[in-house]
Scaffold this active site. Structure first.
Site, PDB file in Angstrom:
ATOM      1  N   HIS A 141       0.866  -1.177   0.000  1.00 34.27           N
ATOM      2  CA  HIS A 141       0.000   0.000   0.000  1.00 34.27           C
ATOM      3  C   HIS A 141       0.908   1.233   0.000  1.00 34.27           C
ATOM      4  O   HIS A 141       2.024   1.189   0.518  1.00 34.27           O
ATOM      5  CB  HIS A 141      -0.870   0.067   1.256  1.00 34.27           C
ATOM      6  CG  HIS A 141      -1.811  -1.079   1.451  1.00 34.27           C
ATOM      7  ND1 HIS A 141      -1.401  -2.275   1.986  1.00 34.27           N
ATOM      8  CD2 HIS A 141      -3.139  -1.185   1.219  1.00 34.27           C
ATOM      9  CE1 HIS A 141      -2.446  -3.092   2.068  1.00 34.27           C
ATOM     10  NE2 HIS A 141      -3.515  -2.458   1.608  1.00 34.27           N
ATOM     11  N   ASP A 199       2.114   2.021   3.392  1.00 36.50           N
ATOM     12  CA  ASP A 199       3.071   1.076   3.980  1.00 36.50           C
ATOM     13  C   ASP A 199       4.497   1.573   3.811  1.00 36.50           C
ATOM     14  O   ASP A 199       5.330   1.418   4.705  1.00 36.50           O
ATOM     15  CB  ASP A 199       3.019  -0.296   3.274  1.00 36.50           C
ATOM     16  CG  ASP A 199       1.689  -0.977   3.365  1.00 36.50           C
ATOM     17  OD1 ASP A 199       0.996  -0.778   4.376  1.00 36.50           O
ATOM     18  OD2 ASP A 199       1.349  -1.718   2.425  1.00 36.50           O
ATOM     19  N   GLU A 256      -8.825 -13.656  -1.449  1.00 37.97           N
ATOM     20  CA  GLU A 256      -8.115 -14.035  -0.222  1.00 37.97           C
ATOM     21  C   GLU A 256      -8.810 -15.187   0.486  1.00 37.97           C
ATOM     22  O   GLU A 256     -10.037 -15.191   0.637  1.00 37.97           O
ATOM     23  CB  GLU A 256      -8.013 -12.840   0.722  1.00 37.97           C
ATOM     24  CG  GLU A 256      -7.300 -13.187   2.022  1.00 37.97           C
ATOM     25  CD  GLU A 256      -7.113 -11.999   2.935  1.00 37.97           C
ATOM     26  OE1 GLU A 256      -7.322 -12.167   4.162  1.00 37.97           O
ATOM     27  OE2 GLU A 256      -6.741 -10.919   2.445  1.00 37.97           O
ATOM     28  N   ASP A 269      -4.510 -13.648  -2.480  1.00 34.34           N
ATOM     29  CA  ASP A 269      -3.864 -13.352  -1.209  1.00 34.34           C
ATOM     30  C   ASP A 269      -3.882 -14.641  -0.396  1.00 34.34           C
ATOM     31  O   ASP A 269      -4.947 -15.106   0.036  1.00 34.34           O
ATOM     32  CB  ASP A 269      -4.594 -12.229  -0.470  1.00 34.34           C
ATOM     33  CG  ASP A 269      -4.039 -10.865  -0.816  1.00 34.34           C
ATOM     34  OD1 ASP A 269      -3.208 -10.777  -1.736  1.00 34.34           O
ATOM     35  OD2 ASP A 269      -4.448  -9.883  -0.177  1.00 34.34           O
ATOM     36  N   ASP A 271     -10.728 -11.810  10.760  1.00 37.70           N
ATOM     37  CA  ASP A 271      -9.693 -12.046   9.750  1.00 37.70           C
ATOM     38  C   ASP A 271      -8.342 -12.215  10.452  1.00 37.70           C
ATOM     39  O   ASP A 271      -7.637 -11.246  10.710  1.00 37.70           O
ATOM     40  CB  ASP A 271      -9.672 -10.822   8.815  1.00 37.70           C
ATOM     41  CG  ASP A 271      -8.946 -11.098   7.516  1.00 37.70           C
ATOM     42  OD1 ASP A 271      -8.451 -12.211   7.338  1.00 37.70           O
ATOM     43  OD2 ASP A 271      -8.875 -10.181   6.682  1.00 37.70           O
ATOM     44  N   ASP A 293      -5.611 -13.784   9.376  1.00 36.34           N
ATOM     45  CA  ASP A 293      -4.453 -13.643   8.477  1.00 36.34           C
ATOM     46  C   ASP A 293      -3.283 -14.542   8.887  1.00 36.34           C
ATOM     47  O   ASP A 293      -2.143 -14.099   8.986  1.00 36.34           O
ATOM     48  CB  ASP A 293      -3.976 -12.180   8.440  1.00 36.34           C
ATOM     49  CG  ASP A 293      -4.869 -11.307   7.576  1.00 36.34           C
ATOM     50  OD1 ASP A 293      -5.505 -11.838   6.658  1.00 36.34           O
ATOM     51  OD2 ASP A 293      -4.933 -10.095   7.823  1.00 36.34           O
TER      52      ASP A 293
END
Length: 436
Positions: A101, A104, A268, A296, A307, A309
Protein backbone atom coordinates in the site's frame (compact mmCIF):
# COMPACT_ATOMS: atom_id res chain seq x y z
CA UNK A 1 23.56 -5.50 0.65
CA UNK A 2 23.99 -4.63 4.33
CA UNK A 3 22.42 -7.29 6.51
CA UNK A 4 19.43 -5.98 8.44
CA UNK A 5 18.49 -9.57 9.30
CA UNK A 6 21.72 -11.49 10.01
CA UNK A 7 19.79 -14.29 11.70
CA UNK A 8 18.08 -15.19 8.42
CA UNK A 9 20.37 -17.00 5.96
CA UNK A 10 19.71 -17.55 2.27
CA UNK A 11 17.08 -20.30 2.40
CA UNK A 12 17.96 -23.49 0.53
CA UNK A 13 15.93 -26.52 -0.52
CA UNK A 14 16.90 -29.48 1.69
CA UNK A 15 14.03 -31.88 0.95
CA UNK A 16 11.23 -33.45 3.01
CA UNK A 17 13.57 -35.24 5.42
CA UNK A 18 15.24 -32.04 6.61
CA UNK A 19 14.56 -30.90 10.16
CA UNK A 20 16.11 -27.48 9.57
CA UNK A 21 13.40 -24.85 10.20
CA UNK A 22 15.26 -22.41 7.94
CA UNK A 23 15.16 -24.64 4.87
CA UNK A 24 12.58 -25.56 2.25
CA UNK A 25 11.19 -29.08 2.48
CA UNK A 26 8.92 -29.02 -0.59
CA UNK A 27 9.57 -25.76 -2.44
CA UNK A 28 12.36 -26.18 -4.96
CA UNK A 29 12.16 -23.04 -7.15
CA UNK A 30 13.78 -24.63 -10.21
CA UNK A 31 11.96 -27.97 -10.06
CA UNK A 32 9.79 -28.56 -13.12
CA UNK A 33 6.12 -29.39 -12.61
CA UNK A 34 4.88 -29.96 -16.13
CA UNK A 35 6.44 -27.39 -18.43
CA UNK A 36 6.99 -24.72 -15.75
CA UNK A 37 9.17 -24.44 -12.68
CA UNK A 38 7.65 -24.13 -9.23
CA UNK A 39 8.78 -20.51 -9.20
CA UNK A 40 6.87 -19.83 -12.43
CA UNK A 41 3.72 -21.61 -11.26
CA UNK A 42 3.53 -20.09 -7.79
CA UNK A 43 4.70 -16.49 -8.29
CA UNK A 44 5.05 -15.85 -4.55
CA UNK A 45 4.92 -12.32 -3.13
CA UNK A 46 5.62 -10.80 0.29
CA UNK A 47 3.03 -8.46 1.79
CA UNK A 48 4.85 -5.29 2.83
CA UNK A 49 2.19 -4.35 5.40
CA UNK A 50 2.37 -7.53 7.48
CA UNK A 51 6.02 -8.46 7.01
CA UNK A 52 7.66 -5.03 7.26
CA UNK A 53 5.20 -2.80 9.12
CA UNK A 54 3.30 -5.41 11.14
CA UNK A 55 4.09 -4.95 14.80
CA UNK A 56 2.12 -7.71 16.52
CA UNK A 57 -0.48 -5.32 17.91
CA UNK A 58 -3.99 -6.64 18.51
CA UNK A 59 -7.17 -5.07 19.97
CA UNK A 60 -6.08 -6.12 23.45
CA UNK A 61 -2.31 -5.72 23.36
CA UNK A 62 0.65 -3.58 22.40
CA UNK A 63 3.20 -4.41 19.67
CA UNK A 64 5.41 -7.46 20.24
CA UNK A 65 7.49 -7.78 17.05
CA UNK A 66 11.24 -7.11 17.32
CA UNK A 67 12.62 -5.39 14.23
CA UNK A 68 15.96 -3.63 13.49
CA UNK A 69 14.35 -0.19 13.11
CA UNK A 70 12.47 -0.22 16.43
CA UNK A 71 14.82 2.35 17.99
CA UNK A 72 14.87 4.71 14.98
CA UNK A 73 12.97 7.95 15.64
CA UNK A 74 12.81 9.47 12.14
CA UNK A 75 9.80 7.99 10.24
CA UNK A 76 11.56 8.48 6.90
CA UNK A 77 14.64 6.58 8.09
CA UNK A 78 12.32 3.80 9.27
CA UNK A 79 10.72 3.78 5.81
CA UNK A 80 14.13 3.52 4.13
CA UNK A 81 15.15 0.64 6.39
CA UNK A 82 11.92 -1.21 5.70
CA UNK A 83 12.33 -0.81 1.95
CA UNK A 84 15.85 -2.22 2.15
CA UNK A 85 14.46 -4.94 4.40
CA UNK A 86 11.83 -6.17 1.97
CA UNK A 87 14.48 -6.66 -0.71
CA UNK A 88 16.78 -8.50 1.71
CA UNK A 89 14.05 -10.84 2.95
CA UNK A 90 12.58 -11.61 -0.48
CA UNK A 91 16.02 -12.36 -1.89
CA UNK A 92 16.95 -14.63 1.03
CA UNK A 93 13.62 -16.46 0.73
CA UNK A 94 13.63 -16.66 -3.11
CA UNK A 95 10.33 -14.75 -3.17
CA UNK A 96 10.19 -13.01 -6.56
CA UNK A 97 7.68 -10.24 -5.74
CA UNK A 98 6.33 -7.96 -3.06
CA UNK A 99 3.04 -6.02 -2.73
CA UNK A 100 2.45 -2.70 -1.00
CA UNK A 101 0.00 0.00 0.00
CA UNK A 102 1.18 3.56 -0.54
CA UNK A 103 1.08 4.24 3.22
CA UNK A 104 3.07 1.08 3.98
CA UNK A 105 6.18 2.37 2.31
CA UNK A 106 6.13 6.07 3.29
CA UNK A 107 4.59 8.01 6.18
CA UNK A 108 1.85 10.58 5.79
CA UNK A 109 2.77 14.24 6.06
CA UNK A 110 0.75 17.27 7.12
CA UNK A 111 -0.83 17.50 3.65
CA UNK A 112 -1.23 15.31 0.61
CA UNK A 113 1.47 17.36 -1.10
CA UNK A 114 3.94 16.59 1.70
CA UNK A 115 2.86 12.95 1.78
CA UNK A 116 3.54 12.65 -1.95
CA UNK A 117 7.01 14.13 -1.44
CA UNK A 118 7.70 11.48 1.22
CA UNK A 119 6.46 8.80 -1.14
CA UNK A 120 8.66 10.06 -3.97
CA UNK A 121 11.79 9.73 -1.80
CA UNK A 122 11.07 6.12 -0.91
CA UNK A 123 10.07 5.25 -4.48
CA UNK A 124 13.42 6.60 -5.66
CA UNK A 125 15.16 4.25 -3.21
CA UNK A 126 13.00 1.33 -4.36
CA UNK A 127 13.86 2.05 -8.00
CA UNK A 128 17.57 1.93 -7.17
CA UNK A 129 17.14 -1.39 -5.35
CA UNK A 130 15.10 -2.84 -8.23
CA UNK A 131 18.00 -2.24 -10.61
CA UNK A 132 20.18 -4.89 -9.00
CA UNK A 133 17.62 -7.19 -7.34
CA UNK A 134 15.69 -10.16 -8.74
CA UNK A 135 12.73 -8.98 -6.65
CA UNK A 136 9.93 -7.17 -8.51
CA UNK A 137 6.59 -5.56 -7.63
CA UNK A 138 3.51 -7.76 -8.04
CA UNK A 139 0.99 -5.07 -7.23
CA UNK A 140 0.45 -1.74 -5.56
CA UNK A 141 -2.61 -0.15 -4.00
CA UNK A 142 -3.74 2.88 -2.01
CA UNK A 143 -4.68 2.65 1.66
CA UNK A 144 -8.14 4.22 1.66
CA UNK A 145 -9.23 2.89 5.03
CA UNK A 146 -6.77 3.63 7.88
CA UNK A 147 -6.89 7.43 8.16
CA UNK A 148 -9.90 8.85 10.06
CA UNK A 149 -10.90 10.81 6.94
CA UNK A 150 -12.12 7.48 5.55
CA UNK A 151 -14.29 6.56 8.53
CA UNK A 152 -17.43 6.74 6.35
CA UNK A 153 -15.81 5.32 3.23
CA UNK A 154 -13.59 6.62 0.45
CA UNK A 155 -15.29 6.39 -2.95
CA UNK A 156 -18.57 5.78 -1.07
CA UNK A 157 -18.18 8.59 1.46
CA UNK A 158 -21.13 10.98 1.89
CA UNK A 159 -18.53 13.78 1.70
CA UNK A 160 -17.40 14.61 -1.86
CA UNK A 161 -14.14 16.11 -0.54
CA UNK A 162 -13.21 12.66 0.77
CA UNK A 163 -14.05 11.21 -2.67
CA UNK A 164 -11.72 13.80 -4.22
CA UNK A 165 -8.93 13.06 -1.73
CA UNK A 166 -9.23 9.32 -2.37
CA UNK A 167 -9.14 9.92 -6.12
CA UNK A 168 -5.96 11.98 -5.76
CA UNK A 169 -4.40 9.27 -3.63
CA UNK A 170 -5.24 6.57 -6.19
CA UNK A 171 -3.83 8.78 -8.96
CA UNK A 172 -0.50 8.93 -7.15
CA UNK A 173 -0.54 5.24 -6.23
CA UNK A 174 -1.15 4.31 -9.87
CA UNK A 175 1.77 6.46 -10.94
CA UNK A 176 4.01 4.87 -8.31
CA UNK A 177 2.94 1.34 -9.22
CA UNK A 178 3.70 2.02 -12.87
CA UNK A 179 7.03 3.65 -11.98
CA UNK A 180 8.05 0.55 -9.98
CA UNK A 181 6.99 -1.86 -12.73
CA UNK A 182 4.00 -3.30 -10.88
CA UNK A 183 2.13 -6.02 -12.75
CA UNK A 184 -1.27 -5.26 -11.20
CA UNK A 185 -3.17 -2.65 -9.20
CA UNK A 186 -5.60 -3.68 -6.43
CA UNK A 187 -8.70 -2.06 -4.95
CA UNK A 188 -9.74 -3.30 -1.51
CA UNK A 189 -12.79 -1.38 -0.31
CA UNK A 190 -12.19 -1.74 3.40
CA UNK A 191 -14.60 1.08 4.23
CA UNK A 192 -16.71 0.88 1.06
CA UNK A 193 -19.85 -0.36 2.75
CA UNK A 194 -22.08 0.52 5.66
CA UNK A 195 -22.71 -0.01 9.36
CA UNK A 196 -26.45 0.74 9.17
CA UNK A 197 -28.88 1.38 6.33
CA UNK A 198 -30.55 4.03 8.46
CA UNK A 199 -27.97 6.58 7.29
CA UNK A 200 -26.96 5.01 3.95
CA UNK A 201 -27.99 5.90 0.40
CA UNK A 202 -26.87 2.58 -1.05
CA UNK A 203 -27.72 3.45 -4.64
CA UNK A 204 -25.69 6.66 -4.55
CA UNK A 205 -22.75 4.94 -2.86
CA UNK A 206 -22.64 2.12 -5.40
CA UNK A 207 -22.96 4.58 -8.29
CA UNK A 208 -20.08 6.62 -6.86
CA UNK A 209 -17.94 3.52 -6.46
CA UNK A 210 -18.59 2.67 -10.10
CA UNK A 211 -17.67 6.22 -11.13
CA UNK A 212 -14.50 6.07 -9.05
CA UNK A 213 -13.27 2.87 -10.69
CA UNK A 214 -13.98 4.24 -14.17
CA UNK A 215 -11.89 7.30 -13.30
CA UNK A 216 -9.02 4.94 -12.38
CA UNK A 217 -9.38 3.02 -15.64
CA UNK A 218 -9.34 6.27 -17.61
CA UNK A 219 -6.23 7.54 -15.83
CA UNK A 220 -4.40 4.24 -16.27
CA UNK A 221 -4.93 4.55 -20.01
CA UNK A 222 -3.78 8.17 -19.91
CA UNK A 223 -0.44 7.32 -18.29
CA UNK A 224 0.07 4.04 -20.14
CA UNK A 225 -0.30 1.72 -17.15
CA UNK A 226 -1.04 -1.67 -18.70
CA UNK A 227 -1.20 -3.72 -15.50
CA UNK A 228 -4.27 -5.71 -14.50
CA UNK A 229 -6.85 -4.02 -12.25
CA UNK A 230 -8.03 -6.25 -9.39
CA UNK A 231 -10.80 -6.02 -6.79
CA UNK A 232 -10.35 -7.90 -3.52
CA UNK A 233 -13.60 -9.31 -2.07
CA UNK A 234 -14.36 -9.23 1.65
CA UNK A 235 -17.79 -9.42 3.32
CA UNK A 236 -17.21 -7.51 6.55
CA UNK A 237 -14.62 -6.13 8.97
CA UNK A 238 -13.97 -3.29 9.31
CA UNK A 239 -17.47 -2.36 8.07
CA UNK A 240 -20.48 -4.54 8.84
CA UNK A 241 -21.29 -4.99 5.16
CA UNK A 242 -18.80 -4.29 2.39
CA UNK A 243 -20.00 -3.90 -1.18
CA UNK A 244 -17.26 -6.22 -2.47
CA UNK A 245 -18.51 -8.99 -0.18
CA UNK A 246 -17.60 -12.06 -2.27
CA UNK A 247 -16.79 -13.09 -5.84
CA UNK A 248 -20.45 -13.26 -6.82
CA UNK A 249 -21.17 -9.75 -5.53
CA UNK A 250 -18.06 -8.40 -7.26
CA UNK A 251 -19.03 -10.05 -10.54
CA UNK A 252 -22.53 -8.55 -10.37
CA UNK A 253 -21.07 -5.11 -9.55
CA UNK A 254 -18.59 -5.27 -12.43
CA UNK A 255 -21.40 -6.25 -14.80
CA UNK A 256 -23.73 -3.52 -13.56
CA UNK A 257 -21.14 -0.78 -14.01
CA UNK A 258 -19.60 -2.06 -17.26
CA UNK A 259 -16.22 -2.72 -15.64
CA UNK A 260 -15.76 -6.39 -16.55
CA UNK A 261 -13.40 -5.71 -19.45
CA UNK A 262 -10.95 -3.99 -17.08
CA UNK A 263 -11.13 -5.90 -13.79
CA UNK A 264 -10.42 -9.30 -12.34
CA UNK A 265 -10.34 -10.38 -8.69
CA UNK A 266 -7.63 -10.74 -6.06
CA UNK A 267 -9.14 -13.44 -3.83
CA UNK A 268 -8.11 -14.04 -0.22
CA UNK A 269 -8.56 -17.33 1.62
CA UNK A 270 -9.51 -15.78 4.96
CA UNK A 271 -12.03 -13.47 3.28
CA UNK A 272 -13.70 -16.50 1.68
CA UNK A 273 -14.06 -18.00 5.16
CA UNK A 274 -15.69 -14.83 6.48
CA UNK A 275 -18.11 -14.88 3.55
CA UNK A 276 -19.21 -18.39 4.50
CA UNK A 277 -17.49 -19.96 1.49
CA UNK A 278 -14.52 -22.21 0.92
CA UNK A 279 -11.59 -20.71 -0.93
CA UNK A 280 -12.15 -23.34 -3.62
CA UNK A 281 -15.68 -22.00 -4.14
CA UNK A 282 -14.44 -18.44 -4.57
CA UNK A 283 -11.66 -19.48 -6.97
CA UNK A 284 -14.01 -21.74 -8.94
CA UNK A 285 -16.62 -19.02 -9.37
CA UNK A 286 -13.96 -16.56 -10.50
CA UNK A 287 -12.39 -19.11 -12.86
CA UNK A 288 -15.75 -20.05 -14.39
CA UNK A 289 -16.48 -16.37 -15.04
CA UNK A 290 -13.04 -15.40 -16.34
CA UNK A 291 -12.16 -13.07 -13.45
CA UNK A 292 -9.56 -15.03 -11.46
CA UNK A 293 -6.57 -12.71 -11.40
CA UNK A 294 -4.50 -13.13 -8.23
CA UNK A 295 -4.62 -14.60 -4.72
CA UNK A 296 -3.86 -13.35 -1.21
CA UNK A 297 -2.59 -16.55 0.36
CA UNK A 298 -3.37 -17.05 4.04
CA UNK A 299 -5.82 -18.95 6.20
CA UNK A 300 -8.20 -18.17 9.02
CA UNK A 301 -9.06 -19.87 12.26
CA UNK A 302 -12.51 -21.37 11.71
CA UNK A 303 -13.23 -21.06 15.44
CA UNK A 304 -12.79 -17.28 15.26
CA UNK A 305 -15.06 -14.86 13.47
CA UNK A 306 -12.51 -12.35 12.25
CA UNK A 307 -9.69 -12.05 9.75
CA UNK A 308 -6.76 -13.70 11.53
CA UNK A 309 -4.45 -13.64 8.48
CA UNK A 310 -2.50 -16.74 9.45
CA UNK A 311 0.21 -18.19 7.25
CA UNK A 312 -1.19 -20.99 5.05
CA UNK A 313 -0.23 -24.45 6.30
CA UNK A 314 -3.39 -26.43 5.43
CA UNK A 315 -2.43 -28.91 2.69
CA UNK A 316 -6.04 -29.41 1.62
CA UNK A 317 -6.55 -25.70 1.07
CA UNK A 318 -3.25 -25.43 -0.78
CA UNK A 319 -4.10 -28.38 -3.03
CA UNK A 320 -7.63 -27.23 -3.85
CA UNK A 321 -6.37 -23.71 -4.53
CA UNK A 322 -3.66 -24.93 -6.88
CA UNK A 323 -6.20 -27.22 -8.60
CA UNK A 324 -8.34 -24.20 -9.49
CA UNK A 325 -5.33 -22.07 -10.41
CA UNK A 326 -3.92 -24.74 -12.74
CA UNK A 327 -7.36 -25.18 -14.32
CA UNK A 328 -7.33 -21.41 -14.84
CA UNK A 329 -4.14 -21.72 -16.86
CA UNK A 330 -2.20 -20.14 -13.99
CA UNK A 331 -2.44 -16.69 -12.46
CA UNK A 332 -0.96 -14.88 -15.49
CA UNK A 333 0.12 -11.45 -14.19
CA UNK A 334 -1.09 -12.27 -10.68
CA UNK A 335 0.54 -14.35 -7.97
CA UNK A 336 0.31 -15.85 -4.49
CA UNK A 337 0.78 -12.96 -2.08
CA UNK A 338 1.35 -13.91 1.56
CA UNK A 339 -1.16 -11.51 3.09
CA UNK A 340 -0.33 -13.18 6.38
CA UNK A 341 1.39 -12.45 9.66
CA UNK A 342 3.11 -14.62 12.25
CA UNK A 343 1.16 -15.07 15.45
CA UNK A 344 1.66 -12.35 18.05
CA UNK A 345 3.84 -14.61 20.14
CA UNK A 346 6.11 -15.42 17.16
CA UNK A 347 7.90 -12.11 17.39
CA UNK A 348 11.38 -12.67 15.95
CA UNK A 349 12.56 -12.08 12.39
CA UNK A 350 13.43 -15.78 12.26
CA UNK A 351 9.76 -16.53 12.97
CA UNK A 352 8.84 -14.33 10.02
CA UNK A 353 11.16 -16.30 7.72
CA UNK A 354 9.95 -19.67 9.04
CA UNK A 355 6.33 -18.60 8.47
CA UNK A 356 7.03 -17.83 4.82
CA UNK A 357 8.91 -21.11 4.40
CA UNK A 358 5.92 -23.02 5.81
CA UNK A 359 3.54 -21.27 3.42
CA UNK A 360 5.78 -21.81 0.42
CA UNK A 361 6.17 -25.51 1.23
CA UNK A 362 2.39 -25.83 1.59
CA UNK A 363 1.74 -24.47 -1.89
CA UNK A 364 4.60 -26.45 -3.42
CA UNK A 365 3.08 -29.67 -2.06
CA UNK A 366 -0.37 -28.55 -3.18
CA UNK A 367 0.96 -27.75 -6.66
CA UNK A 368 2.41 -31.23 -7.10
CA UNK A 369 -0.74 -32.95 -5.83
CA UNK A 370 -3.07 -30.81 -7.95
CA UNK A 371 -0.93 -31.21 -11.06
CA UNK A 372 -0.91 -35.01 -10.63
CA UNK A 373 -4.69 -35.14 -10.15
CA UNK A 374 -5.25 -33.10 -13.31
CA UNK A 375 -2.69 -35.11 -15.27
CA UNK A 376 -4.37 -38.38 -14.25
CA UNK A 377 -7.92 -37.11 -14.69
CA UNK A 378 -8.56 -38.30 -11.14
CA UNK A 379 -11.40 -35.84 -10.55
CA UNK A 380 -12.21 -34.95 -14.16
CA UNK A 381 -13.37 -38.44 -15.10
CA UNK A 382 -15.89 -38.84 -12.25
CA UNK A 383 -17.13 -35.30 -12.87
CA UNK A 384 -17.65 -35.91 -16.58
CA UNK A 385 -19.37 -39.21 -15.82
CA UNK A 386 -21.77 -37.57 -13.35
CA UNK A 387 -22.98 -35.08 -15.96
CA UNK A 388 -22.72 -37.35 -19.01
CA UNK A 389 -26.50 -37.41 -19.53
CA UNK A 390 -26.37 -33.71 -20.44
CA UNK A 391 -24.36 -34.57 -23.55
CA UNK A 392 -27.05 -36.54 -25.39
CA UNK A 393 -30.79 -37.05 -25.62
CA UNK A 394 -33.04 -34.71 -23.73
CA UNK A 395 -30.11 -33.30 -21.76
CA UNK A 396 -28.39 -32.09 -24.93
CA UNK A 397 -31.71 -30.76 -26.22
CA UNK A 398 -32.28 -28.71 -23.04
CA UNK A 399 -28.77 -27.27 -23.24
CA UNK A 400 -29.30 -26.34 -26.87
CA UNK A 401 -32.44 -24.35 -25.95
CA UNK A 402 -34.71 -26.59 -27.99
CA UNK A 403 -37.15 -27.44 -25.21
CA UNK A 404 -40.10 -25.62 -23.62
CA UNK A 405 -42.06 -26.25 -20.46
CA UNK A 406 -44.74 -27.88 -22.63
CA UNK A 407 -42.31 -30.26 -24.33
CA UNK A 408 -40.62 -31.10 -21.06
CA UNK A 409 -43.98 -31.88 -19.51
CA UNK A 410 -44.66 -34.31 -22.35
CA UNK A 411 -41.34 -36.00 -21.71
CA UNK A 412 -41.96 -36.22 -17.95
CA UNK A 413 -45.63 -37.32 -17.77
CA UNK A 414 -45.02 -41.02 -18.37
CA UNK A 415 -41.64 -41.32 -16.65
CA UNK A 416 -41.42 -44.12 -14.16
CA UNK A 417 -38.98 -44.09 -11.27
CA UNK A 418 -35.97 -41.96 -12.17
CA UNK A 419 -32.68 -43.77 -11.76
CA UNK A 420 -30.26 -41.68 -9.70
CA UNK A 421 -26.56 -42.26 -9.20
CA UNK A 422 -24.40 -41.81 -6.14
CA UNK A 423 -22.49 -38.55 -5.78
CA UNK A 424 -19.51 -40.57 -4.46
CA UNK A 425 -18.34 -37.73 -2.22
CA UNK A 426 -16.38 -39.92 0.18
CA UNK A 427 -14.71 -41.76 -2.68
CA UNK A 428 -13.63 -38.47 -4.23
CA UNK A 429 -12.28 -37.23 -0.90
CA UNK A 430 -10.33 -40.48 -0.60
CA UNK A 431 -8.90 -39.88 -4.08
CA UNK A 432 -7.62 -36.47 -2.97
CA UNK A 433 -6.06 -38.08 0.09
CA UNK A 434 -4.19 -40.55 -2.14
CA UNK A 435 -2.45 -37.67 -3.89
CA UNK A 436 -1.52 -35.97 -0.65
Amino acid sequence: MSDLFPGVPVIKFEGPNSDNPLAFKRYDPDKKVGDKTMKEHLRFAMAFWHSLTGAGRDPFGDPTMKRPWDSVADPMEVARARMRGVFELTEKLSIPYFCFHDRDIAPEGASLRETNRNLDQIVALAKDLLKTSPTKVLWGTANLFSNPRFMHGAATSPNPQVFAYAAAQVKKALEVTKELGGKNYVFWGGREGYETLLNTDMRLELDNLGRFLHLAVDYAKEIGFSGQFLIEPKPMEPTKHQYDSDTGACFAFLQEYDLLPNFKLNIETNHATLAGHTIQHELRFARDHGILGSVDANQGDELLGWDTDQFPTNLYHGTFMMYEILKNGGLHSGGLNFDAKPRRGSFTVEDLAISHIAGMDTFARGLEAAFAMIRDGALDRPLADRYAAWGSGIGASIRAGKESLRSLESAALDLGEIALRSGRQEELEAIVNRYL
